[in-house]
Structures are given as C-alpha cells and as structure tokens.
Scaffold this active site. Structure first.
Site, PDB file in Angstrom:
ATOM      1  N   GLY A 190       7.537   5.166   7.628  1.00 57.17           N
ATOM      2  CA  GLY A 190       6.579   6.232   7.925  1.00 57.17           C
ATOM      3  C   GLY A 190       6.896   6.864   9.263  1.00 57.17           C
ATOM      4  CE  LYS A 246      -2.014   2.565   3.158  1.00 59.72           C
ATOM      5  NZ  LYS A 246      -2.055   3.862   2.476  1.00 59.72           N
ATOM      6  CD  GLU A 281      10.138  13.104  11.204  1.00 58.23           C
ATOM      7  OE1 GLU A 281       9.087  12.547  11.542  1.00 58.23           O
ATOM      8  OE2 GLU A 281      10.947  12.604  10.408  1.00 58.23           O
ATOM      9  CB  CYS A 313      13.358  10.096   6.876  1.00 60.69           C
ATOM     10  SG  CYS A 313      14.121   9.010   5.669  1.00 60.69           S
ATOM     11  CD  GLU A 317      14.438   1.425   7.608  1.00 63.20           C
ATOM     12  OE1 GLU A 317      15.008   2.419   8.083  1.00 63.20           O
ATOM     13  OE2 GLU A 317      14.981   0.317   7.522  1.00 63.20           O
TER      14      GLU A 317
HETATM   15  P1  NDP Z   1       2.618   7.900   8.129  1.00 64.40           P
HETATM   16  O1  NDP Z   1       3.141   7.132   9.278  1.00 64.40           O
HETATM   17  O2  NDP Z   1       1.439   8.759   8.344  1.00 64.40           O
HETATM   18  O3  NDP Z   1       2.203   6.919   6.933  1.00 64.40           O
HETATM   19  C1  NDP Z   1       3.086   6.024   6.309  1.00 64.40           C
HETATM   20  C2  NDP Z   1       2.278   4.940   5.608  1.00 64.40           C
HETATM   21  O4  NDP Z   1       1.576   4.181   6.583  1.00 64.40           O
HETATM   22  C3  NDP Z   1       1.210   5.480   4.657  1.00 64.40           C
HETATM   23  O5  NDP Z   1       1.033   4.582   3.586  1.00 64.40           O
HETATM   24  C4  NDP Z   1      -0.021   5.478   5.550  1.00 64.40           C
HETATM   25  O6  NDP Z   1      -1.203   5.484   4.815  1.00 64.40           O
HETATM   26  C5  NDP Z   1       0.187   4.190   6.319  1.00 64.40           C
HETATM   27  N1  NDP Z   1      -0.515   4.099   7.591  1.00 64.40           N
HETATM   28  C6  NDP Z   1      -0.998   5.112   8.365  1.00 64.40           C
HETATM   29  N2  NDP Z   1      -1.601   4.606   9.473  1.00 64.40           N
HETATM   30  C7  NDP Z   1      -1.500   3.246   9.384  1.00 64.40           C
HETATM   31  C8  NDP Z   1      -1.933   2.164  10.202  1.00 64.40           C
HETATM   32  N3  NDP Z   1      -2.598   2.368  11.340  1.00 64.40           N
HETATM   33  N4  NDP Z   1      -1.645   0.903   9.810  1.00 64.40           N
HETATM   34  C9  NDP Z   1      -0.971   0.674   8.672  1.00 64.40           C
HETATM   35  N5  NDP Z   1      -0.556   1.652   7.832  1.00 64.40           N
HETATM   36  C10 NDP Z   1      -0.807   2.928   8.194  1.00 64.40           C
HETATM   37  O7  NDP Z   1       3.842   8.707   7.546  1.00 64.40           O
HETATM   38  P2  NDP Z   1       3.837   9.780   6.383  1.00 64.40           P
HETATM   39  O8  NDP Z   1       3.237   9.182   5.143  1.00 64.40           O
HETATM   40  O9  NDP Z   1       3.252  11.037   6.918  1.00 64.40           O
HETATM   41  O10 NDP Z   1       5.407   9.951   6.082  1.00 64.40           O
HETATM   42  C11 NDP Z   1       6.210  10.811   6.783  1.00 64.40           C
HETATM   43  C12 NDP Z   1       6.991  10.076   7.852  1.00 64.40           C
HETATM   44  O11 NDP Z   1       7.762   9.040   7.271  1.00 64.40           O
HETATM   45  C13 NDP Z   1       7.998  10.969   8.555  1.00 64.40           C
HETATM   46  O12 NDP Z   1       7.941  10.752   9.939  1.00 64.40           O
HETATM   47  C14 NDP Z   1       9.333  10.505   8.015  1.00 64.40           C
HETATM   48  O13 NDP Z   1      10.408  10.730   8.865  1.00 64.40           O
HETATM   49  C15 NDP Z   1       9.076   9.052   7.812  1.00 64.40           C
HETATM   50  N6  NDP Z   1      10.049   8.505   6.861  1.00 64.40           N
HETATM   51  C16 NDP Z   1      11.034   7.661   7.313  1.00 64.40           C
HETATM   52  C17 NDP Z   1      11.999   7.173   6.456  1.00 64.40           C
HETATM   53  C18 NDP Z   1      13.062   6.221   6.929  1.00 64.40           C
HETATM   54  O14 NDP Z   1      13.660   5.568   6.080  1.00 64.40           O
HETATM   55  N7  NDP Z   1      13.339   6.108   8.214  1.00 64.40           N
HETATM   56  C19 NDP Z   1      12.014   7.571   5.039  1.00 64.40           C
HETATM   57  C20 NDP Z   1      10.931   8.436   4.671  1.00 64.40           C
HETATM   58  C21 NDP Z   1       9.988   8.890   5.556  1.00 64.40           C
HETATM   59  P3  NDP Z   1      -1.937   6.895   4.528  1.00 64.40           P
HETATM   60  O15 NDP Z   1      -0.991   7.740   3.777  1.00 64.40           O
HETATM   61  O16 NDP Z   1      -3.087   6.504   3.718  1.00 64.40           O
HETATM   62  O17 NDP Z   1      -2.293   7.467   5.860  1.00 64.40           O
END
Ligand code: NDP
Length: 481
Positions: free
Chosen positions: A228, A175, A385, A284, A250
């Site tokens: 995320g 997803k 962050e 990130c 991650e």
């Molecule tokens: P989110 O945690 O909001 O979402 C990440 C993904 O998880 C999306 O596909 C989201 O869907 C999905 N998701 C949300 N809630 C759930 C749940 N309860 N169960 C399963 N899946 C879920 O992060 P963002 O998309 O806002 O991304 C930004 C974040 O990602 C920042 O904190 C950043 O630091 C981190 N990041 C980390 C990286 C790393 O390598 N360490 C690299 C890049 C980003 P939906 O979008 O539909 O809500």
C-alpha cells in the site's frame, strides 16, 4: 439486487458482529452496487480464533496435500476467469480485457507457483568439521499471519501474499482494500470448493483504520505482509516493530523510465505507452518520470503524444477500451489537482489533462491520459507519487546527470532502462537505487525473482523463496555426536 459481501471466517460467510456496513461503489458509473462489512476488533478476533484452531492440523499437513489444494485453487481461479475479471472491472474501473489478460491469470499463477515452490523449499546443513558436530536448519511456519493489500491490482496482490503464507503452513487473516472487496469475497468460495480446511484462510472486510489496524495490533498475529502507500506503511511499522513482528512492506514508487538514443526505438515507444498508462497509471511499477536523451527528445515527444492520442478512454466493459475509470472520486480529484496545479509546479501540459464524459457512464471517474513536460526533477510532479494516468517528460544530456535525477527521489521501487549498449547497461544498473530494474522491457515478471523496493518504497522482498523465507521462522539445530 444489491451485492452483499460477507466476511469469510472459519470457512463460513458471516455478517459483521456490529452489523455495520459500508457502501461499495462501481467507479465506472459512480453507483452504489452493494455493501461490505465494516468489521471491528471483534471480527478480527473471530478470524484469529478460527486461524488458531486450524493451525495445528494445517501446519502438520504434508507438503503434497498443501500443494494439491493450492493447485486446485489455481485451476478454479482460471475456470472462473470471467466472473473474477468482471468483479475487478466493477470494483476498480479497470478494463475488463486487462483484468482477463493480466489480473486473473496472475492470481491463478500465484497459487500454482507456490503449489510447486513449497515442494522444492529445502533446509541448509553445516557440518562443523573437527568438532564432531552437525548443524541443520529447519524453517517452521510462523503461526497466524496478516495480509493487507491495496485496490489497484486487487486479486493479483491479495493472492501474492496469501499463497506463500498458506503454502508455508501458516493460517491467515487477510484484508483486501475496502474499495475493491469483491474478488476477495469470491476467493473464499473458491477455497471452500478446493477443500482448503476451514480457518486456514480468513478474509475480513472493512476499513484500514479499524479492521486493518486491528490485524496489525493483534498480539497473536506474528507477521504482517502489507502492500500500500508509504504513509500507511510507516504507520504500520510504528505499531508492529515494538511488538517484534516480522514485516514486509511493499510501498509507493516514483519510477524513472530512462531512454537512451541507442535503444530499439519502436519497442521502447510501444512499451513506454504501456508502462505509463496501463491500469490508468495505477500500478506501483509504472514509469511515471520519463527521461529522454537530448538527441531524440523532440522526436520522442512527437511520437509519444501521437501514440497516447490513440488510447481510448471508455467504459471498462467495452472491449475496445484502453483506459477505464479511476478507482474513486476522491482519487480522481487528487490526480486532477496535480494537473490543475501543474503550471505552478513548472510543468507544461503537452497532452490530456481533462476529465472525460462517457456516454451512459456520466457519473464515472474518467480522465484523459496526461503528458506533462517539466524542467526540474525537484518539482512536485516529479517528487510525489500521483498514482494516476500522468507522466512527466524531461530531456537529459549525460549519463551521470540522468542517474542523479533517477535517484533524486525518496522512493526506490523500480526503474526501466532503454539502451543497446552493454557497458552502459551495467554501469547504470549498478548505480540505480531500486529493488527492480527492467532493461529494454517493462513488467516482465518471473515469479522466482525477489520483488520489492529500497528507501521509502519499503522493506523486505517477496516472490519465490524470499516469500517462503518471510513466512517461516528459522531455527538452527546443532547436534554433537
Ligand atoms: P493504502 O495504504 O491506503 O491502503 C492499502 C491497504 O491498507 C488497504 O487494504 C487499506 O484499507 C489498508 N490500510 C489503510 N490504513 C491502514 C492501517 N492504519 N492499518 C492497517 N491497514 C490499513 O494504499 P492504497 O490502497 O491507496 O494503494 C495505493 C498505494 O499502494 C500506492 O501508494 C501504491 O504505490 C502502493 N502499491 C505498492 C505496490 C508495491 O508492490 N510496492 C504495489 C501496488 C500498490 P482501506 O482500503 O480500507 O483503507
């Protein structure tokens, strides 16, 4: 005409079973340009069924066959670079030029890398001398795995998970973020063209709280690779851990960029502008806390602000744009709220801080790159962050002091260190609590290296053989002769 994105299940493009849809917005002009499925548990079940059907054949296919298909996907991504980069700019607001230069080539490299890596992935053997016995290990695919990725580097991070998962013989239910679904949708068509057997990869669109969570909760999905936010990661761990799923998380970062006066000043300055504001600061790995040794602090401040002032905020589709739109209105408001409260947090805005109105894109989500001077590493601007085009500046006197500040956050993803002193490089590197450290560079990635964070930045490592290890189950076989 509106762009209609569908789920990709069993090699077919299908509507969500509940016929519910979510609007898809273009952040560069704030307009709805399409719709995506608001998938439910039923759609995830369909994806799992398709993956289950494909698994016996895919997991028994030769490494050469898997490798050839992955390499073909890599080539097709390269060939469709313009279309895919346009999709990223339209969904995410990032400059088209950046998507063409970084996001899409990297998505292609992810497939090419694992097309090669899987042919080199080997097992261990241990002869139990004196016992007339021989041990050898086999690494078997897990079965069905879940891959969930964020919006900031949509295809880049989506493929970073999918490529090793299928290379290792698994079938995937994936997803992308609901905010940036278009490039993942296009990937489905590419997989069909490359001859990936139906059901090996299934892409389901929708909300994290429903479709995403249904992936995490599904008992037949054996592992979750998630990138995320830290709060979402912790929520996922609470669901998946009691089910004994393998987890790779991650998560967020609040990375220090540590600058000593003996560095190569010009290299450092140019790279620091990039590590602060690339992708609107929504990476990130961006160095959002800049610590500068006292002796060059005032000079750096002046030069850095002058360089930041040259960055052009604009329409992502304009070739001369350096900084595009932020990903959504909600995110823009979040980032702006930190700027508006910066004085209360003890900060002083040195540059930027305002929304930007772009002619012809008046409803887009644009913000100036923003530089804030802070006095205390414990302030909210340095602890939380923000994930936008904001950096803080702070001087330091002693090595020990800057190490303490660098480590003085809950996160531990990456750090950047600027110095030409080898002894200092070694001393500081050993003390920093991060998973990835760049010395005299930033974001130079060799895909063989392990990638991931410590502390609240996650668990597990991806990249290279680490990813193939994650997506396989290890079995030891002991034979007495
Ligand atoms: P989110 O945690 O909001 O979402 C990440 C993904 O998880 C999306 O596909 C989201 O869907 C999905 N998701 C949300 N809630 C759930 C749940 N309860 N169960 C399963 N899946 C879920 O992060 P963002 O998309 O806002 O991304 C930004 C974040 O990602 C920042 O904190 C950043 O630091 C981190 N990041 C980390 C990286 C790393 O390598 N360490 C690299 C890049 C980003 P939906 O979008 O539909 O809500």
């Amino acid at each position: 005409m509106k762009q209609i994105i569908k789920n990709y299940i069993g090699g077919e493009f299908v509507n969500p079973t509940n016929d519910e849809w979510i609007d898809n917005l273009n952040p560069s002009n704030g307009e709805v340009y399409g719709k995506i499925p608001n998938s439910s548990v039923k759609d995830i079940q369909m994806a799992v069924d398709a993956a289950k059907k494909a698994f016996p054949i895919w997991s028994n296919s030769t490494l050469n066959k898997r490798s050839e298909i992955l390499a073909k996907i890599a080539r097709l991504i390269q060939e469709k670079q313009q279309e895919l980069a346009t999709a990223e700019a339209k969904d995410n607001g990032k400059p088209l030029a950046l998507a063409k230069k970084i996001d899409i080539p990297r998505a292609s490299s992810n497939f090419q890398f694992f097309a090669n890596a899987i042919t080199q992935f080997s097992s261990d053997s241990h002869e139990s001398v004196g016992y007339d016995a021989f041990n050898f290990t086999v690494r078997e695919p897990l079965g069905i795995v879940g891959c969930i990725s964020p919006w900031n580097l949509p295809l880049y991070l989506f493929t970073w998970k999918i490529a090793p998962a299928i290379a290792a013989g698994n079938c995937v239910v994936a997803k992308p973020s609901e905010i940036t679904p278009l490039s993942a949708f296009l990937l489905g068509e590419i997989c069909n063209q490359a001859g990936l057997p139906k059901g090996v990869l299934n892409i389901v669109h929708g909300k994290g709280s429903s479709a995403g969570e249904a992936i995490v909760k599904h008992p037949e999905i054996k592992a979750i690779s998630f990138t995320g936010g830290t709060i979402t990661g912790s929520h996922i761990a609470k669901i998946a851990s009691p089910m004994f799923k393998k987890l790779s998380l991650e998560l967020g970062g609040k990375n220090p960029n540590i600058i000593f006066s003996d560095c190569n000043y010009e290299d450092m300055l140019i790279t620091t502008v990039r590590s602060s504001f690339a992708n609107q600061g929504q990476i990130c790995l961006c160095g959002s806390r800049i610590f500068v040794e006292e002796g060059i602090y005032e000079k750096f401040k002046k030069d850095f602000i002058a360089e930041v002032g040259k960055l052009k905020v604009g329409n992502p589709f304009d070739e001369s744009t350096d900084i595009g739109a932020l990903v959504s209105k909600k995110h823009l408001e979040k980032v702006k709220s930190y700027i508006d409260a910066s004085e209360d947090y003890g900060g002083k805005i040195l540059y930027g801080g305002e929304k930007v109105n772009i002619e012809g894109c008046e409803k887009g989500y644009y913000l100036q790159p923003t530089v804030i001077e802070v006095k205390d590493n414990q302030c909210r601007l340095n602890q939380e962050e923000i994930f936008g085009p904001i950096v803080t500046l702070m001087p330091f006197k002693k090595e020990k002091e800057v190490i303490e500040m660098a480590n003085g956050v809950k996160y531990g993803l990456s750090a950047t260190l600027w110095t030409n002193n080898l002894n200092r490089t070694m001393r500081v590197s050993k003390c920093l609590e991060v998973g990835v450290l760049w010395v005299n560079t930033w974001l130079l990635r060799d895909l063989r290296t392990p990638f991931g964070g410590m502390k609240a930045s996650g668990i597990g490592r991806e990249g290279g053989f680490e990813a193939l290890r994650f997506f396989t189950e290890l079995k030891n076989i002991c034979i007495k002769y």
